[in-house]
Enzyme design. Sequence first.
Site, PDB file in Angstrom:
ATOM      1  N   LYS A 190       0.846  -1.193   0.000  1.00 54.70           N
ATOM      2  CA  LYS A 190       0.000   0.000   0.000  1.00 54.70           C
ATOM      3  C   LYS A 190       0.876   1.237   0.000  1.00 54.70           C
ATOM      4  CE  LYS A 190      -1.796   2.585   3.140  1.00 54.70           C
ATOM      5  NZ  LYS A 190      -1.680   3.883   2.446  1.00 54.70           N
ATOM      6  N   GLY A 241       7.224   4.531   8.181  1.00 57.49           N
ATOM      7  CA  GLY A 241       6.370   5.695   8.397  1.00 57.49           C
ATOM      8  C   GLY A 241       6.584   6.256   9.785  1.00 57.49           C
ATOM      9  N   SER A 242       5.554   6.851  10.333  1.00 63.99           N
ATOM     10  CA  SER A 242       5.714   7.562  11.601  1.00 63.99           C
ATOM     11  C   SER A 242       5.793   6.582  12.776  1.00 63.99           C
ATOM     12  CB  SER A 242       4.546   8.516  11.813  1.00 63.99           C
ATOM     13  OG  SER A 242       3.341   7.792  11.837  1.00 63.99           O
ATOM     14  N   THR A 243       6.452   7.002  13.827  1.00 63.06           N
ATOM     15  CA  THR A 243       6.581   6.179  15.035  1.00 63.06           C
ATOM     16  C   THR A 243       5.205   5.899  15.629  1.00 63.06           C
ATOM     17  OG1 THR A 243       8.822   6.927  15.476  1.00 63.06           O
ATOM     18  CG2 THR A 243       7.568   6.161  17.374  1.00 63.06           C
ATOM     19  N   GLU A 244       4.336   6.905  15.547  1.00 58.89           N
ATOM     20  CA  GLU A 244       2.997   6.750  16.130  1.00 58.89           C
ATOM     21  C   GLU A 244       2.237   5.598  15.457  1.00 58.89           C
ATOM     22  OE1 GLU A 244       0.789  10.297  15.438  1.00 58.89           O
ATOM     23  OE2 GLU A 244      -1.067   9.277  16.016  1.00 58.89           O
ATOM     24  N   GLY A 246       3.607   3.207  13.645  1.00 59.18           N
ATOM     25  CA  GLY A 246       4.388   1.994  13.884  1.00 59.18           C
ATOM     26  C   GLY A 246       3.998   1.353  15.213  1.00 59.18           C
ATOM     27  N   GLU A 263      10.300   0.652  10.263  1.00 59.13           N
ATOM     28  CA  GLU A 263      11.335   1.662  10.008  1.00 59.13           C
ATOM     29  C   GLU A 263      10.650   2.998  10.239  1.00 59.13           C
ATOM     30  OE1 GLU A 263      13.234   4.361   8.889  1.00 59.13           O
ATOM     31  OE2 GLU A 263      13.068   3.759   6.781  1.00 59.13           O
ATOM     32  N   CYS A 297      13.422  10.266   6.931  1.00 60.02           N
ATOM     33  CA  CYS A 297      13.409   9.706   8.289  1.00 60.02           C
ATOM     34  C   CYS A 297      14.758   9.856   8.970  1.00 60.02           C
ATOM     35  CB  CYS A 297      12.981   8.250   8.255  1.00 60.02           C
ATOM     36  SG  CYS A 297      13.918   7.286   7.070  1.00 60.02           S
ATOM     37  N   GLU A 390      10.354  15.121  15.920  1.00 66.64           N
ATOM     38  CA  GLU A 390      10.660  15.092  14.493  1.00 66.64           C
ATOM     39  C   GLU A 390       9.813  16.172  13.797  1.00 66.64           C
ATOM     40  OE1 GLU A 390       9.367  11.488  12.454  1.00 66.64           O
ATOM     41  OE2 GLU A 390      11.229  11.491  11.322  1.00 66.64           O
TER      42      GLU A 390
HETATM   43  P1  NAI Z   1       2.054   7.884   8.490  1.00 64.06           P
HETATM   44  O1  NAI Z   1       2.912   7.045   9.340  1.00 64.06           O
HETATM   45  O2  NAI Z   1       0.659   8.138   8.918  1.00 64.06           O
HETATM   46  O3  NAI Z   1       1.982   7.255   7.015  1.00 64.06           O
HETATM   47  C1  NAI Z   1       2.839   6.268   6.498  1.00 64.06           C
HETATM   48  C2  NAI Z   1       2.018   5.181   5.816  1.00 64.06           C
HETATM   49  O4  NAI Z   1       1.229   4.489   6.773  1.00 64.06           O
HETATM   50  C3  NAI Z   1       1.027   5.681   4.780  1.00 64.06           C
HETATM   51  O5  NAI Z   1       0.979   4.749   3.725  1.00 64.06           O
HETATM   52  C4  NAI Z   1      -0.284   5.687   5.537  1.00 64.06           C
HETATM   53  O6  NAI Z   1      -1.404   5.564   4.705  1.00 64.06           O
HETATM   54  C5  NAI Z   1      -0.149   4.462   6.400  1.00 64.06           C
HETATM   55  N1  NAI Z   1      -0.959   4.458   7.611  1.00 64.06           N
HETATM   56  C6  NAI Z   1      -1.447   5.516   8.298  1.00 64.06           C
HETATM   57  N2  NAI Z   1      -2.142   5.093   9.368  1.00 64.06           N
HETATM   58  C7  NAI Z   1      -2.076   3.745   9.377  1.00 64.06           C
HETATM   59  C8  NAI Z   1      -2.568   2.727  10.243  1.00 64.06           C
HETATM   60  N3  NAI Z   1      -3.261   3.032  11.336  1.00 64.06           N
HETATM   61  N4  NAI Z   1      -2.296   1.447   9.953  1.00 64.06           N
HETATM   62  C9  NAI Z   1      -1.567   1.125   8.884  1.00 64.06           C
HETATM   63  N5  NAI Z   1      -1.083   2.038   8.017  1.00 64.06           N
HETATM   64  C10 NAI Z   1      -1.320   3.332   8.266  1.00 64.06           C
HETATM   65  O7  NAI Z   1       2.771   9.230   8.257  1.00 64.06           O
HETATM   66  P2  NAI Z   1       2.055  10.630   7.874  1.00 64.06           P
HETATM   67  O8  NAI Z   1       0.810  10.892   8.617  1.00 64.06           O
HETATM   68  O9  NAI Z   1       1.947  10.647   6.423  1.00 64.06           O
HETATM   69  O10 NAI Z   1       3.123  11.650   8.395  1.00 64.06           O
HETATM   70  C11 NAI Z   1       3.097  12.057   9.759  1.00 64.06           C
HETATM   71  C12 NAI Z   1       4.471  12.201  10.297  1.00 64.06           C
HETATM   72  O11 NAI Z   1       5.101  10.933  10.276  1.00 64.06           O
HETATM   73  C13 NAI Z   1       5.398  13.076   9.510  1.00 64.06           C
HETATM   74  O12 NAI Z   1       5.283  14.411   9.856  1.00 64.06           O
HETATM   75  C14 NAI Z   1       6.720  12.517   9.889  1.00 64.06           C
HETATM   76  O13 NAI Z   1       7.127  13.073  11.103  1.00 64.06           O
HETATM   77  C15 NAI Z   1       6.467  11.056  10.057  1.00 64.06           C
HETATM   78  N6  NAI Z   1       6.842  10.248   8.898  1.00 64.06           N
HETATM   79  C16 NAI Z   1       7.980   9.532   8.957  1.00 64.06           C
HETATM   80  C17 NAI Z   1       8.380   8.801   7.882  1.00 64.06           C
HETATM   81  C18 NAI Z   1       9.634   8.016   7.917  1.00 64.06           C
HETATM   82  O14 NAI Z   1      10.146   7.616   6.875  1.00 64.06           O
HETATM   83  N7  NAI Z   1      10.180   7.724   9.064  1.00 64.06           N
HETATM   84  C19 NAI Z   1       7.624   8.765   6.643  1.00 64.06           C
HETATM   85  C20 NAI Z   1       6.395   9.503   6.698  1.00 64.06           C
HETATM   86  C21 NAI Z   1       6.059  10.219   7.789  1.00 64.06           C
END
Ligand code: NAI
Length: 778
Positions: A190, A241-244, A246, A263, A297, A390
């Site tokens: 996804k 994606g985000s720690t939250e 994760g 990650e 990240c 972050e």
């Molecule tokens: P996110 O963690 O919500 O999104 C990443 C992926 O996870 C997207 O594909 C999203 O659709 C999916 N996702 C969202 N909620 C989910 C859930 N409950 N279960 C499974 N999958 C889910 O990140 P977001 O909201 O786009 O960005 C928020 C913050 O996260 C950013 O400001 C940044 O600080 C951080 N972030 C960190 C990343 C990294 O590579 N470490 C990448 C993206 C965001």
Amino acid sequence: MSVKEIFETMEYGPAPESAAEALAWLVDQGDRFGHFIDGAFTAPGDGFESRNPATGEVLATLTQATQDDVDAAVAAARAAQGKWARLGGKGRARYLYALARLLQKHARLFAVLETLDNGKPIRESRDIDLPLAARHFYHHAGFAQLMESELPDREPLGVCGQIVPWNFPLLMLAWKIAPALAMGNTVVLKPAEWTSLTALLFADICRQAGLPKGVVNIVTGDGAVGEMLVASDVDKIAFTGSTEVGRRIREATAGSGKALTLELGGKSPYIVFEDADLDSAVEGLVDAIWLNGGQVCCAGSRLLVQEGIAGRFHDKLRARMDKLRVGDPLDKCIDVGAIVDPVQKARITAMVEANDEGETYRAGACPEGCFYPPTLISGLSPASALMQDEIFGPVLVSASFRTPAEAEQMANNTRYGLAASVWSENINVALDIAPKLAAGVIWINGSNMFDAAAPFGGLRESGFGREGGWEGLSAYTRAAAKPKPLKPVAAFAGDETEPQPVDRTAKLYIGGKQARPDGGYARTIYDKRGKLIGQAPIASRKDIRNAVEAARGADGWAGATAHNRAQVIYYIGENLSARAEEFAATIDRMTGGRSGAKEVAAAVDRLFTYAAWADKLDGRVAPVPMRGAALAMRAPCGVIGAFCPDELPLLGLVSLMAPAIAMGNRVVLAASEPFPLAATDFYQVLDTSDVPGGVVNILTGSHAELAPTLASHMDVDAVWSFSGTDLSAVIERGAAGNLKRSWVNNGLARDWMGAGGEGRAFLDAATEVKTVWIPWGA
Ligand code: NAI
């Protein structure tokens, strides 16, 4: 602007990359996309718009996956998996190779589409994202080729659910799909809702490569679709994606038996020592924090600069910031493109505006719209929100330090542990601090270097698991052995009402001393005929806290030489051997069996095995395309909490303790619940074997009661459970708090007497891979 004017002003002329082909591709697809399931695109359904963040224009309409879509994609992947695995590594290698070639062939189209969709400068998508994505497929084509000869005991996991973020949409797809496919898994991926287009173009490439149907499936949608995928019938979830989020996924998959790699975010330090080449360090910083507008990240988002040069370094940095060009991402002369979405821009703005500390410097011109100027905020206190949280935007925060020790302390003052950069021309300074940094990736005199051959991933709340290199493969394979379900073992009962002479009351073992349990309770242990053997204390939460504190305090053990650790473990083996008969008798009496002597002999042997391993588990030098080396070093996890198996009470304990301490960890062990007395006798063996206090701590009591506290303890770095009570759910849920590593039996048995009871799996679980990049030459 004419050439003459350009020469006169030395201004950059516009150098726009054409979007025509990418836009034409979107038109060809009807500007509306369904999902890619079982080798074909589904009809577009209800969905959402995907926009170009630089202009706000709608690029395409995407479909929000329903539960039925996710189920269909998982079913297609499941149906395809057996055949894909049976194709063999060499057969799969050809497909991966074809995908790599096709990525290269269509590199320009991919790069432009990525820039349109995400807003990153074309220079980056063209020169970084695309070459690295293609290299990932090439490299993993090679791993597929070698799988049968080099990983003969491993097999694929099955179907992998993969969720990727919006900052490197295609590159993260490559990081996820290439190793999964190479090892014989099939996938449902996804992409992030803001940036799904290159994943859909990749689906098209899969068709062109003739990839068997169902091997790669792509479903689009937001977090709700991610949740459905996490809950679906997959064997593994790989998330970036985000720690939250994760943390939520860790909780959601707890006890499900699904493999998981995370990650997550970071707040990576960028440390500049006074003997650094300052101009190079400034240039490195541009790559560290302004690559992809800081939406990375592992961005070097926390500058730590040595006091003596702080003023000079900041002056150079501000001068360099003034030269950064922010604007149209399709312009080849642009350094910083658009922020991925107005939501994200609002998030960055709100975080920066909430700060009233320090001094804020913004670089010159920044266009209207979804752009954010490169920003430096200096003079913040270590506890300030912007030093800890972050920001995920082009905002650098900075502070100064005086000594290397202070640099280390400040660098590690974060809940994250993804990456770090160290700048110094003095090899001693750089290589001394690198291994002390709590980070999975450390760049010396560099930043944001990546390669398919080098493991990448974090510690602490930056997640667990590695992507890339040999280490990345283990996350997509499992041991080929077929484990049997665990059989619980019950303790023998006796008549508690009948007063019995208490011959022994054991204690707990904490910090190298025997300690009474805080609650003051003990449990009577009977033999097969119901006769009392002794009493084992019942540890409580307080005892766990004391044991963890003792283990934390014994951090000198990690710094002891591997040779010394080996000597201590040999000594434990010798001392146990000297008391073999006594231990065998206790074991036989407790378990009602007759194999005590065999068990003690196996435990002594296991101690010798891990004493042997202590100074032999080496790392690797990853052959990355760079002048220099990327060292994949093994580091201890820290404090490991472990629940010992019920059966084989001495061998089980030794099988967990020995690999952990051999690798430099400290342990808090919960001894066999039905048969705890072999552990309590073992204290004396530890006491006479020069084991420093706090390195091994042993508790007895109810595993189910101890598990939530140990698993959720914020000072514990990893938890293992091989208890006869299946604690998998409780441990994995508890581990979500600080995202500690967990290794649980999922209710499956292990052959502790045989090969299943020792070896690489234990050593891997006891170590973290740290990748240290050391470029050399001018
Ligand atoms: P996110 O963690 O919500 O999104 C990443 C992926 O996870 C997207 O594909 C999203 O659709 C999916 N996702 C969202 N909620 C989910 C859930 N409950 N279960 C499974 N999958 C889910 O990140 P977001 O909201 O786009 O960005 C928020 C913050 O996260 C950013 O400001 C940044 O600080 C951080 N972030 C960190 C990343 C990294 O590579 N470490 C990448 C993206 C965001």
